[in-house]
Design a protein around this motif. Structure first.
Motif, PDB file in Angstrom:
ATOM      1  N   GLU A  40     -12.777  -1.589   5.921  1.00  0.00           N
ATOM      2  CA  GLU A  40     -12.724  -2.829   6.814  1.00  0.00           C
ATOM      3  C   GLU A  40     -13.418  -2.314   8.270  1.00  0.00           C
ATOM      4  O   GLU A  40     -13.523  -1.135   8.157  1.00  0.00           O
ATOM      5  N   GLU A  42     -12.614  -1.423  10.910  1.00  0.00           N
ATOM      6  CA  GLU A  42     -11.864  -0.198  11.653  1.00  0.00           C
ATOM      7  C   GLU A  42     -12.209   1.091  10.754  1.00  0.00           C
ATOM      8  O   GLU A  42     -11.795   2.122  11.179  1.00  0.00           O
ATOM      9  N   VAL A  45      -9.525   3.617   4.446  1.00  0.00           N
ATOM     10  CA  VAL A  45      -8.412   4.390   3.961  1.00  0.00           C
ATOM     11  C   VAL A  45      -8.079   4.355   2.460  1.00  0.00           C
ATOM     12  O   VAL A  45      -8.842   3.330   1.849  1.00  0.00           O
ATOM     13  N   LEU A  51      -3.066   1.287   3.092  1.00  0.00           N
ATOM     14  CA  LEU A  51      -3.240  -0.091   3.019  1.00  0.00           C
ATOM     15  C   LEU A  51      -2.042  -1.079   3.749  1.00  0.00           C
ATOM     16  O   LEU A  51      -2.403  -1.624   4.491  1.00  0.00           O
ATOM     17  N   GLU A  53       0.158   0.267   5.970  1.00  0.00           N
ATOM     18  CA  GLU A  53       0.140   0.323   7.184  1.00  0.00           C
ATOM     19  C   GLU A  53      -1.108  -0.531   8.106  1.00  0.00           C
ATOM     20  O   GLU A  53      -0.740  -1.042   9.092  1.00  0.00           O
ATOM     21  N   ARG A  54      -2.303  -0.629   7.308  1.00  0.00           N
ATOM     22  CA  ARG A  54      -3.245  -1.508   7.963  1.00  0.00           C
ATOM     23  C   ARG A  54      -2.796  -2.917   8.204  1.00  0.00           C
ATOM     24  O   ARG A  54      -3.032  -3.514   8.905  1.00  0.00           O
ATOM     25  N   LEU A  58      -2.030  -5.051  11.628  1.00  0.00           N
ATOM     26  CA  LEU A  58      -2.614  -6.156  11.511  1.00  0.00           C
ATOM     27  C   LEU A  58      -1.765  -7.250  12.153  1.00  0.00           C
ATOM     28  O   LEU A  58      -1.690  -8.142  13.247  1.00  0.00           O
TER      29      LEU A  58
END
Length: 119
Positions: A40, A42, A45, A51, A53-54, A58
């Motif tokens: 994405e 940013e 990963v 994933l 954590e992202r 968000l």
């Protein structure tokens, strides 16, 4: 094993639209490969935990009124799919994008999120 349309739906609605951390993680374990790659704006990963954590980051930095809503038709191939979305308050999205998935053995092995340009 899930098919491409089911995985597109689960990715958007049951993962990235899910503020319940435990429920979200159960879905992540179900629909992504162990070594899923998520790219994405940013960065990229690898792995389910990264994933998760992202997604948590968000959702954690946006108001509870922000939701993901499908923003067009699903595009479906035998092992790929794409789903446009918008994010924000239901009547005033602050972001639009598209998720593109690659499916391997009934699970998402790659997820690419591309944001719409404001130009």
């Amino acid at each position: 094993m899930a098919d491409v349309p089911e995985l597109l739906d689960a990715n958007l609605h049951r993962v990235f639209n899910n503020r319940d951390a435990d429920a979200r993680r159960r879905v992540i374990d179900d629909i992504y490969t162990d070594d899923v790659t998520f790219t994405e704006p940013e960065g990229t990963v690898t792995g389910r935990a990264a994933l998760d954590e992202r997604a948590a980051a968000l959702l954690g930095r946006t108001p509870a009124t922000f939701v993901f809503v499908e923003d067009g038709p699903r595009y479906v191939g035998t092992s790929t799919g794409a789903l446009p979305w918008r994010f924000g308050p239901p009547d005033a999205p602050v972001a639009r994008g598209i998720d593109v998935i690659t499916v391997l053995d009934g699970r998402i092995s790659e997820l690419l999120t591309v944001l719409a340009s404001e130009d």
